[in-house]
Write an enzyme that holds these catalytic residues in place. Sequence first.
Site, PDB file in Angstrom:
ATOM      1  N   GLU A   2       0.930  -1.269  -0.064  1.00 43.52           N
ATOM      2  CA  GLU A   2      -0.102  -0.114  -0.007  1.00 43.52           C
ATOM      3  C   GLU A   2       0.983   1.301   0.018  1.00 43.52           C
ATOM      4  O   GLU A   2       0.595   2.130   0.820  1.00 43.52           O
ATOM      5  CB  GLU A   2      -1.031  -0.033   1.309  1.00 43.52           C
ATOM      6  CG  GLU A   2      -1.992  -0.931   0.960  1.00 43.52           C
ATOM      7  CD  GLU A   2      -3.280  -0.687   1.629  1.00 43.52           C
ATOM      8  OE1 GLU A   2      -3.305   0.182   2.672  1.00 43.52           O
ATOM      9  OE2 GLU A   2      -4.255  -1.522   1.686  1.00 43.52           O
TER      10      GLU A   2
HETATM   11  C1  LIG Z   1       3.320  -9.188   0.327  1.00 44.22           C
HETATM   12  C2  LIG Z   1       2.886  -8.361  -0.583  1.00 44.22           C
HETATM   13  C3  LIG Z   1       1.307  -8.011  -0.815  1.00 44.22           C
HETATM   14  C4  LIG Z   1       0.970  -7.206  -1.905  1.00 44.22           C
HETATM   15  N1  LIG Z   1      -0.445  -7.132  -2.407  1.00 44.22           N
HETATM   16  C5  LIG Z   1      -0.719  -6.334  -3.418  1.00 44.22           C
HETATM   17  C6  LIG Z   1      -2.061  -6.528  -3.884  1.00 44.22           C
HETATM   18  O1  LIG Z   1      -2.847  -7.280  -3.380  1.00 44.22           O
HETATM   19  N2  LIG Z   1      -2.156  -6.135  -5.005  1.00 44.22           N
HETATM   20  C7  LIG Z   1      -1.259  -5.202  -5.636  1.00 44.22           C
HETATM   21  O2  LIG Z   1      -1.547  -4.604  -6.621  1.00 44.22           O
HETATM   22  N3  LIG Z   1      -0.030  -5.009  -5.224  1.00 44.22           N
HETATM   23  C8  LIG Z   1       0.410  -5.744  -4.094  1.00 44.22           C
HETATM   24  N4  LIG Z   1       1.731  -5.481  -3.411  1.00 44.22           N
HETATM   25  C9  LIG Z   1       2.549  -4.734  -4.268  1.00 44.22           C
HETATM   26  C10 LIG Z   1       3.047  -3.638  -3.389  1.00 44.22           C
HETATM   27  O3  LIG Z   1       2.107  -2.587  -3.367  1.00 44.22           O
HETATM   28  C11 LIG Z   1       4.290  -3.137  -4.330  1.00 44.22           C
HETATM   29  O4  LIG Z   1       5.177  -4.183  -3.786  1.00 44.22           O
HETATM   30  C12 LIG Z   1       4.846  -1.772  -3.794  1.00 44.22           C
HETATM   31  O5  LIG Z   1       4.119  -0.966  -4.515  1.00 44.22           O
HETATM   32  C13 LIG Z   1       6.094  -1.572  -4.203  1.00 44.22           C
HETATM   33  O6  LIG Z   1       6.478  -1.792  -5.392  1.00 44.22           O
HETATM   34  P1  LIG Z   1       7.884  -2.681  -5.635  1.00 44.22           P
HETATM   35  O7  LIG Z   1       7.950  -3.974  -4.584  1.00 44.22           O
HETATM   36  O8  LIG Z   1       8.072  -3.040  -7.070  1.00 44.22           O
HETATM   37  O9  LIG Z   1       9.055  -1.879  -5.516  1.00 44.22           O
HETATM   38  P2  LIG Z   1       9.810  -0.733  -6.423  1.00 44.22           P
HETATM   39  O10 LIG Z   1       8.756   0.016  -6.871  1.00 44.22           O
HETATM   40  O11 LIG Z   1      10.961  -1.640  -7.217  1.00 44.22           O
HETATM   41  O12 LIG Z   1      10.603   0.266  -5.215  1.00 44.22           O
HETATM   42  C14 LIG Z   1      11.803  -0.379  -4.718  1.00 44.22           C
HETATM   43  C15 LIG Z   1      12.063   0.813  -3.519  1.00 44.22           C
HETATM   44  O13 LIG Z   1      12.455   2.082  -4.090  1.00 44.22           O
HETATM   45  C16 LIG Z   1      11.696   3.075  -3.182  1.00 44.22           C
HETATM   46  N5  LIG Z   1      10.999   4.039  -4.428  1.00 44.22           N
HETATM   47  C17 LIG Z   1      10.549   4.034  -5.514  1.00 44.22           C
HETATM   48  N6  LIG Z   1      10.155   5.135  -5.766  1.00 44.22           N
HETATM   49  C18 LIG Z   1      10.681   6.077  -5.019  1.00 44.22           C
HETATM   50  C19 LIG Z   1      10.677   7.521  -5.144  1.00 44.22           C
HETATM   51  N7  LIG Z   1      10.172   8.441  -5.872  1.00 44.22           N
HETATM   52  N8  LIG Z   1      11.435   8.023  -3.612  1.00 44.22           N
HETATM   53  C20 LIG Z   1      11.871   7.248  -2.928  1.00 44.22           C
HETATM   54  N9  LIG Z   1      11.888   5.891  -2.793  1.00 44.22           N
HETATM   55  C21 LIG Z   1      11.163   5.492  -3.920  1.00 44.22           C
HETATM   56  C22 LIG Z   1      10.395   2.213  -3.021  1.00 44.22           C
HETATM   57  O14 LIG Z   1       9.673   2.749  -1.808  1.00 44.22           O
HETATM   58  C23 LIG Z   1      11.018   1.004  -2.747  1.00 44.22           C
HETATM   59  O15 LIG Z   1      11.719   0.757  -1.371  1.00 44.22           O
HETATM   60  C24 LIG Z   1       1.938  -6.595  -2.470  1.00 44.22           C
HETATM   61  C25 LIG Z   1       3.431  -6.525  -2.357  1.00 44.22           C
HETATM   62  C26 LIG Z   1       3.877  -7.353  -1.281  1.00 44.22           C
HETATM   63  C27 LIG Z   1       5.303  -7.447  -0.827  1.00 44.22           C
END
Ligand SMILES: Cc1cc2nc3c(=O)[nH]c(=O)nc-3n(C[C@H](O)[C@H](O)[C@H](O)COP(=O)(O)OP(=O)(O)OC[C@H]3O[C@@H](n4cnc5c(N)ncnc54)[C@H](O)[C@@H]3O)c2cc1C
Length: 841
Positions: A520
Amino acid sequence: MLGAVVSLIVVVAAAYAVTQVGGVITLLFIAAVLFLAYRRLSLLAFTVTFTVLFAAYTWLGAPAGVWKGFLGVLVALLWLLNVRPLRKAVITRPFMKAYLRLLPRMSQTEKEALEAGTVWWDGELFTGAPKWEKLLAARPPRLSASEQAFLDGPCEELCGMLDDWNITHERADLPPQVWEFLKTRGFFAMIIPKKYGGLEFSAYAHSCVLAKIASRSGTASSTVAVPNSLGPAELLNHYGTEEQKDYYLPRLARGEEVPCFALTGPRAGSDAASIPDTGIVSRGVWQGREVLGLRLNFSKRYITLAPVATVIGLAFRMFDPDRLLGDKADLGITCALIPRNTPGVSIGRRHFPLNVPFQNGPIQGKDVFVPLDFIIGGPAMAGSGWRMLVEQLSVGRCISLPSSATGAAQAGVWATGAYARLRTQFNMPVSRFEGVESLIARMAGLTYTMDAARSVTAGAIDGGERPSVPSAMLKYHVTEMGRQVANDAMDVHGGKGIMLGPRNYLARGYELVPVSITVEGANLLTRNLIIFGQGAIRCHPFVLREMTAARNPDRSAGVDDFDRALFAHVGFTISNAVRSFIMALTHARFTRAPVQGATARYYQHVVRFSASFAFAVDVAMLSLGGYLKKKEGLSARLGDVLSCMYLASMVLKHHENQGRQELDLPIVEWACRTLLYHAQEQLHGFLRNFPNRLLAGVMRALIFPRGRIYSAPGDRLGRKVAELVTTPTEARERFGQLIYRTLHADNPLGLLQEALLLAVQLEPLEKRIRVEGVNTGKVTALDLPGRIQQALAAGILSETEAAALRDYDRKVMDLINVDDFEPQELAAQAQPAARSSAKFA
Ligand SMILES: Cc1cc2nc3c(=O)[nH]c(=O)nc-3n(C[C@H](O)[C@H](O)[C@H](O)COP(=O)(O)OP(=O)(O)OC[C@H]3O[C@@H](n4cnc5c(N)ncnc54)[C@H](O)[C@@H]3O)c2cc1C
């Protein structure tokens, strides 16, 4: 440094002035002008009063030539600024032109995110003079009789059914009877209206249910959180067509459908608006008939409940290349409901989220054809997906993760407080060592803050707010505090926290922490980009007005609105600079507080930091403009200051809501001091890193004229807080109100409390053994069972007393013991037939 020099110059100038003829009158004049600015008068009122003051000063104080001339020019300028047509022509129009050039372009997506939700207490904190009445007048959140009955009935029963070791290690899933119980007893229907068969709970009740389940099992709380958060039920409820609602909502409420919501994919994580998944408007065959529909191609991952979901809420980008719907080819992000068994959908495989095996997995779709009616809200809502998501996120983000994190933290405090009292080393309960005490105090203080933020904000939602900026603050800070509490709990438990097995009640919660940090809105992104980035524009009293006015296609009306906003804004900034300076100098002692007593000072300090923050924000926005968005280090720190003030306000309101419990005062004080100290340090960090050093110096002089004098909680206060949760007090009871603490053989939280009560009750017997036995040499055994035996033989204890102590010792050792296994027991049971994916293909 520059700040200190400026402050010194002010003090020396003031000292010099009083030694001169008319110096006292000069100082009185300056004080009166500062007071006018502090009171935030309108431009006209300020001009009139300033003119009168100037006349009086000239007559009584005989100011020197240059100084008098300067003041005279100022009076003339002030009067000219009151002539609106003149100031519009000379100042507003040229300024607005330059402002428009500087204004960063805003995509529709960003605009929708900005406009989502409401501005609540967060807006007040941006004013520099928050109106406490607005917060304090809000009704404390309460559970209705049926909500309380659900917590005491099905929720309690569910917790009793959960065996976390079986779920997380042996089965890697919830058992079938738990799934059935969840579906049929309404756990997936808390936000569905009663007329569709749902529970229609208040946000507060919803939050309490999640907190209670989280105190027992992270797998279960994650499973329950998702259908009640942003997803099919929520979206249908607000945007669905009547037909969609009538079909899906009763089925979701009865648990006949299990929903999931799929937004994230391998190429779009944090930047969710950039999803590459497509839905192309085209003709196709659906149930034997040719209809207009969408051909979907998508690849999603990390989707909670996907492996077991029957209906997928899908976000994709909708295109109409053949203009079958209108003249727009790119319609934008759209949400639709896709039944699991639709041809082309691949679903069912599982991810493995850090040993907490709630159902989570990928979903792919290849040439999936569905009718246009599957769009949530029907074809009319094509392209409204992003707006729908951000609008609903402001509520869901306040509830799901903050509530689960709070429940888990409360369980952590409850368990750790008791364990630290029961575990003795160096002949003392470890709770009495200062190092342990400080961790327990931090756990209690943070958990109180988390609970305050969760419950007061949920109460605001029930009062009609959709607090979008606070939802980001809660998501970030409550889960980060949860991470700290989980770390501290592990440290205090030592090896007991590390050895996995049925007896370990901490480790799975600890493992779940990174999940709450990531979902989220990952925390790094939320802190650095969202809290302040969204808050600055949304909550600021003038910025959004100025932006809207500058972009107004009706130029004349735009200039008019811009002019009003601009001049009010200038007055606002000057007033905040003065307010910040005066309150920092006086340590906010003369600032009005809405309550009397021990907490009054914290209200005053919040107001002081609010003025400093509002001033710093204006200087930063004016001098850095759009560049501030890129300087994440600066905007994140400003976001932290805002969050600290928000959280401190929540703590103060929570204390009021709970009937101003005298016993809780050390915890309230610890929480407020910690938050306000952090606000001070983050403001300091902001000034240290501000690129324009001259402006940084001026800001420092007005924000910290006496330096950073606000201090963090001391050790004595920490000891008082720790004492409250390591002994059976009413304050400890309040931490345990929500959690699952029923006394039975499989519930460590119940057993720990039972042993803690015994520890206090039997303390005099242990003391007697020490004084009459160990000190006199009659008792020489090294462990408690041996000592009990010898004390009984020496007549120091009666039979009954010895039996009570033996029973206590057995109970304590049962809690302290950890599991061990036959080597083969630890091997994974299921052997994969074939690895689905090479490690790195
Ligand atoms: C257990 C679990 C359950 C989930 N459930 C759902 C679900 O039901 N439905 C759904 O749609 N999604 C779901 N997600 C997805 C979740 O919302 C994403 O994992 C999340 O949005 C982050 O994307 P990413 O993991 O690809 O990280 P990335 O986007 O690859 O980011 C990597 C890191 O960079 C940081 N970052 C990125 N951009 C910036 C910025 N501009 N400034 C500072 N920091 C930044 C992020 O905070 C993160 O720490 C789930 C994820 C997990 C792990």
